[in-house]
Enzyme design. Structure first.
Site, PDB file in Angstrom:
ATOM      1  N   SER A  55      51.068  38.773  42.057  1.00 56.25           N
ATOM      2  CA  SER A  55      52.433  39.253  41.906  1.00 56.25           C
ATOM      3  C   SER A  55      52.906  39.441  40.661  1.00 56.25           C
ATOM      4  O   SER A  55      52.893  38.469  39.726  1.00 56.25           O
ATOM      5  CB  SER A  55      53.384  38.353  42.740  1.00 56.25           C
ATOM      6  N   GLY A  56      53.768  40.457  40.417  1.00 58.01           N
ATOM      7  CA  GLY A  56      54.183  40.678  39.159  1.00 58.01           C
ATOM      8  C   GLY A  56      55.176  39.331  38.600  1.00 58.01           C
ATOM      9  O   GLY A  56      54.739  38.891  37.322  1.00 58.01           O
TER      10      GLY A  56
ATOM     11  N   ASP B  26      52.215  41.190  35.924  1.00 57.67           N
ATOM     12  CA  ASP B  26      52.458  42.148  34.898  1.00 57.67           C
ATOM     13  C   ASP B  26      51.889  41.745  33.767  1.00 57.67           C
ATOM     14  O   ASP B  26      51.068  42.566  33.228  1.00 57.67           O
ATOM     15  CB  ASP B  26      53.916  41.921  34.541  1.00 57.67           C
TER      16      ASP B  26
ATOM     17  N   HIS C  42      58.702  47.830  41.149  1.00 62.63           N
ATOM     18  CA  HIS C  42      59.066  46.456  41.263  1.00 62.63           C
ATOM     19  C   HIS C  42      60.294  46.766  42.296  1.00 62.63           C
ATOM     20  O   HIS C  42      60.881  48.083  42.609  1.00 62.63           O
ATOM     21  CB  HIS C  42      60.149  46.159  40.179  1.00 62.63           C
TER      22      HIS C  42
ATOM     23  N   HIS D 237      63.052  39.336  36.487  1.00 60.77           N
ATOM     24  CA  HIS D 237      61.647  39.463  35.394  1.00 60.77           C
ATOM     25  C   HIS D 237      61.807  40.506  34.423  1.00 60.77           C
ATOM     26  O   HIS D 237      60.927  41.308  34.175  1.00 60.77           O
ATOM     27  CB  HIS D 237      60.142  39.738  36.608  1.00 60.77           C
TER      28      HIS D 237
ATOM     29  N   THR E 217      49.649  45.222  40.696  1.00 60.67           N
ATOM     30  CA  THR E 217      50.358  43.990  40.909  1.00 60.67           C
ATOM     31  C   THR E 217      50.211  43.691  42.337  1.00 60.67           C
ATOM     32  O   THR E 217      49.890  44.625  43.321  1.00 60.67           O
ATOM     33  CB  THR E 217      51.881  43.966  40.428  1.00 60.67           C
ATOM     34  N   GLY E 218      50.477  42.404  42.627  1.00 64.32           N
ATOM     35  CA  GLY E 218      49.883  41.735  44.116  1.00 64.32           C
ATOM     36  C   GLY E 218      50.442  42.553  45.200  1.00 64.32           C
ATOM     37  O   GLY E 218      49.590  43.289  45.925  1.00 64.32           O
ATOM     38  N   THR E 219      51.692  42.407  45.489  1.00 59.42           N
ATOM     39  CA  THR E 219      52.359  43.108  46.773  1.00 59.42           C
ATOM     40  C   THR E 219      52.066  44.813  46.683  1.00 59.42           C
ATOM     41  O   THR E 219      51.477  45.216  47.613  1.00 59.42           O
ATOM     42  CB  THR E 219      53.773  42.751  46.812  1.00 59.42           C
ATOM     43  N   THR E 220      52.312  45.262  45.639  1.00 58.75           N
ATOM     44  CA  THR E 220      52.136  46.579  45.559  1.00 58.75           C
ATOM     45  C   THR E 220      50.686  47.168  45.632  1.00 58.75           C
ATOM     46  O   THR E 220      50.366  47.943  46.532  1.00 58.75           O
ATOM     47  CB  THR E 220      52.458  47.282  44.100  1.00 58.75           C
TER      48      THR E 220
ATOM     49  N   ASP F 119      59.450  40.753  31.795  1.00 57.94           N
ATOM     50  CA  ASP F 119      58.016  40.962  32.243  1.00 57.94           C
ATOM     51  C   ASP F 119      58.040  42.735  32.188  1.00 57.94           C
ATOM     52  O   ASP F 119      56.818  43.077  31.717  1.00 57.94           O
ATOM     53  CB  ASP F 119      57.605  40.660  33.633  1.00 57.94           C
TER      54      ASP F 119
ATOM     55  N   LYS G  77      58.773  49.926  45.715  1.00 60.46           N
ATOM     56  CA  LYS G  77      57.433  49.831  46.334  1.00 60.46           C
ATOM     57  C   LYS G  77      57.274  51.012  47.308  1.00 60.46           C
ATOM     58  O   LYS G  77      56.113  51.365  47.225  1.00 60.46           O
ATOM     59  CB  LYS G  77      57.211  48.298  46.870  1.00 60.46           C
TER      60      LYS G  77
ATOM     61  N   ARG H 154      56.166  47.629  26.634  1.00 58.11           N
ATOM     62  CA  ARG H 154      55.897  47.644  25.181  1.00 58.11           C
ATOM     63  C   ARG H 154      54.295  47.752  25.004  1.00 58.11           C
ATOM     64  O   ARG H 154      53.986  48.247  23.898  1.00 58.11           O
ATOM     65  CB  ARG H 154      56.529  46.074  24.586  1.00 58.11           C
TER      66      ARG H 154
ATOM     67  N   ASP I 110      62.632  49.784  39.315  1.00 57.91           N
ATOM     68  CA  ASP I 110      64.010  49.895  39.774  1.00 57.91           C
ATOM     69  C   ASP I 110      65.118  49.723  39.171  1.00 57.91           C
ATOM     70  O   ASP I 110      65.619  48.820  38.887  1.00 57.91           O
ATOM     71  CB  ASP I 110      64.133  48.953  41.252  1.00 57.91           C
TER      72      ASP I 110
END
Length: 125
Positions: free
Chosen positions: A59-60, A65, A12, A92, A38-41, A95, A16, A101, A85
């Site tokens: 994307s998260g 997520d 996050h 988010h 997740t998308g960008t990562t 998320d 990244k 969890r 981070d």
């Protein structure tokens, strides 16, 4: 995806770059896994490490997520490497907490920082 174990990679905000660097430094180990991210990562890891089998979700904040969380609940994820981070506001945040969890609930190995991620990869879980 193949029959290899699956690692989820999530990073996050300002983490990244650290996760991409982690993937670059551990390509020889990560090649033994299928990777969801997740998308960008996922896009950044795939570009930096083209030999890795990376499947990017959304994307998260747009549901990525939750997509990974659903895969954890379905028993399809063997490990979560989740660079959070801690120094930026998290719009988010719910998320983040939900994904953590589920990893705890379904008892999969989870790393929230580089040191722990390196230990998990070293153990070849």
């Amino acid at each position: 995806m193949t029959d290899k174990p699956i690692i989820a990679l999530v990073a996050h905000d300002e983490k990244k770059d650290a996760l991409v660097e982690f993937a670059i430094n551990h390509q020889k180990t990560l090649i033994e896994y299928d990777i969801i991210a997740t998308g960008t990562t996922g896009g950044r890891v795939a570009k930096a490490c083209p030999k890795l089998n990376v499947r990017a979700m959304k994307s998260g904040p747009l549901g990525g997520d939750q997509q990974i969380g659903g895969m954890i609940a379905d028993g399809k994820v063997n490990m979560l490497i989740f660079f959070i981070d801690p120094l930026t506001p998290m719009p988010h945040d719910v998320d983040v907490k939900a994904l953590m969890r589920l990893a705890v609930l379904y008892d999969i190995p989870m790393a929230l920082n580089r040191a722990t991620a390196e230990e998990l990869l070293e153990k070849d879980i």
